[in-house]
Enzyme design. Sequence first.
Site, PDB file in Angstrom:
ATOM      1  N   ARG A 137       0.687  -1.171  -0.082  1.00 51.78           N
ATOM      2  CA  ARG A 137       0.019  -0.213   0.166  1.00 51.78           C
ATOM      3  C   ARG A 137       0.722   1.268   0.206  1.00 51.78           C
ATOM      4  O   ARG A 137       0.093   2.454  -0.174  1.00 51.78           O
ATOM      5  CB  ARG A 137      -1.035  -0.035   1.359  1.00 51.78           C
ATOM      6  CG  ARG A 137      -1.904  -1.065   0.971  1.00 51.78           C
ATOM      7  CD  ARG A 137      -2.801  -0.844   2.425  1.00 51.78           C
ATOM      8  NE  ARG A 137      -4.129  -2.087   2.284  1.00 51.78           N
ATOM      9  CZ  ARG A 137      -5.149  -1.892   2.851  1.00 51.78           C
ATOM     10  NH1 ARG A 137      -5.273  -0.923   3.605  1.00 51.78           N
ATOM     11  NH2 ARG A 137      -5.964  -2.969   2.699  1.00 51.78           N
ATOM     12  N   HIS A 172       0.687  -3.858   6.524  1.00 49.86           N
ATOM     13  CA  HIS A 172       1.520  -2.542   6.683  1.00 49.86           C
ATOM     14  C   HIS A 172       2.482  -2.502   7.780  1.00 49.86           C
ATOM     15  O   HIS A 172       2.184  -3.492   8.777  1.00 49.86           O
ATOM     16  CB  HIS A 172       0.943  -1.424   6.505  1.00 49.86           C
ATOM     17  CG  HIS A 172      -0.357  -1.307   7.236  1.00 49.86           C
ATOM     18  ND1 HIS A 172      -0.609  -1.255   8.773  1.00 49.86           N
ATOM     19  CD2 HIS A 172      -1.654  -1.219   6.698  1.00 49.86           C
ATOM     20  CE1 HIS A 172      -2.003  -1.232   8.896  1.00 49.86           C
ATOM     21  NE2 HIS A 172      -2.758  -1.053   7.825  1.00 49.86           N
ATOM     22  N   VAL A 213     -11.989  -7.004   8.471  1.00 45.20           N
ATOM     23  CA  VAL A 213     -11.587  -6.236   7.205  1.00 45.20           C
ATOM     24  C   VAL A 213     -10.374  -5.590   7.215  1.00 45.20           C
ATOM     25  O   VAL A 213      -9.955  -4.508   6.661  1.00 45.20           O
ATOM     26  CB  VAL A 213     -12.600  -5.086   6.947  1.00 45.20           C
ATOM     27  CG1 VAL A 213     -14.142  -5.733   6.640  1.00 45.20           C
ATOM     28  CG2 VAL A 213     -12.572  -4.042   8.271  1.00 45.20           C
ATOM     29  N   CYS A 263      -6.100   2.142  12.525  1.00 45.23           N
ATOM     30  CA  CYS A 263      -6.898   2.552  11.390  1.00 45.23           C
ATOM     31  C   CYS A 263      -8.038   3.421  11.747  1.00 45.23           C
ATOM     32  O   CYS A 263      -8.710   3.996  10.876  1.00 45.23           O
ATOM     33  CB  CYS A 263      -7.485   1.257  10.685  1.00 45.23           C
ATOM     34  SG  CYS A 263      -6.275   0.279  10.118  1.00 45.23           S
TER      35      CYS A 263
END
Length: 181
Positions: free
Chosen positions: A41, A69, A164, A170
Amino acid sequence: MKEALKGLDLNIVEMTEENATLDGGDVLFTGREFFVGLSKRTNQRGAEILADAFKDYAVSTVPVLEGLHLKSFCSMGGPGLIVIGSSEPAQKALKIMQQMSDHRYDKLTVPDDLAANCIYMNLPDKGHVLLHSTADEFPESVKVFEKLKDHMLIPVSNKEKVKVDGALTCCSVLINKKANI
């Protein structure tokens, strides 16, 4: 989000290059410098744009060999304290971070990589506050967090977010700005 940040009178830098990618989950700000995970990403050009935007801070890149990540296995647990997972890829990333930095960080190693994704805040009247995964999710990692005696520890479930590919960081935008109330 952009309007909310403008309302706080913050400088906003937009990344408009089509080939540049930068995911917030790959950006770890230690208070002294930035580590940027190069992952599926985030690419080198995205890291370069971040470095251009924050010229007063060192920006170092770290390859993310496994996981979504960088913050999938590390985050800040306090001033100068990196929380890191115990897997081999997490430990390799930490070693690279240590080699790239002039600063020596303390580390808190947790058995579960995903448990290393936590949120540190220094709040007026509360002091050091750490939001972390629950004992239901990662009981052994929570035992490690409990060693932080000078922190207010707040367990937060991540069971739904993880479905998810989400994590605690996040769902947060931390802004170091005093309210004008």
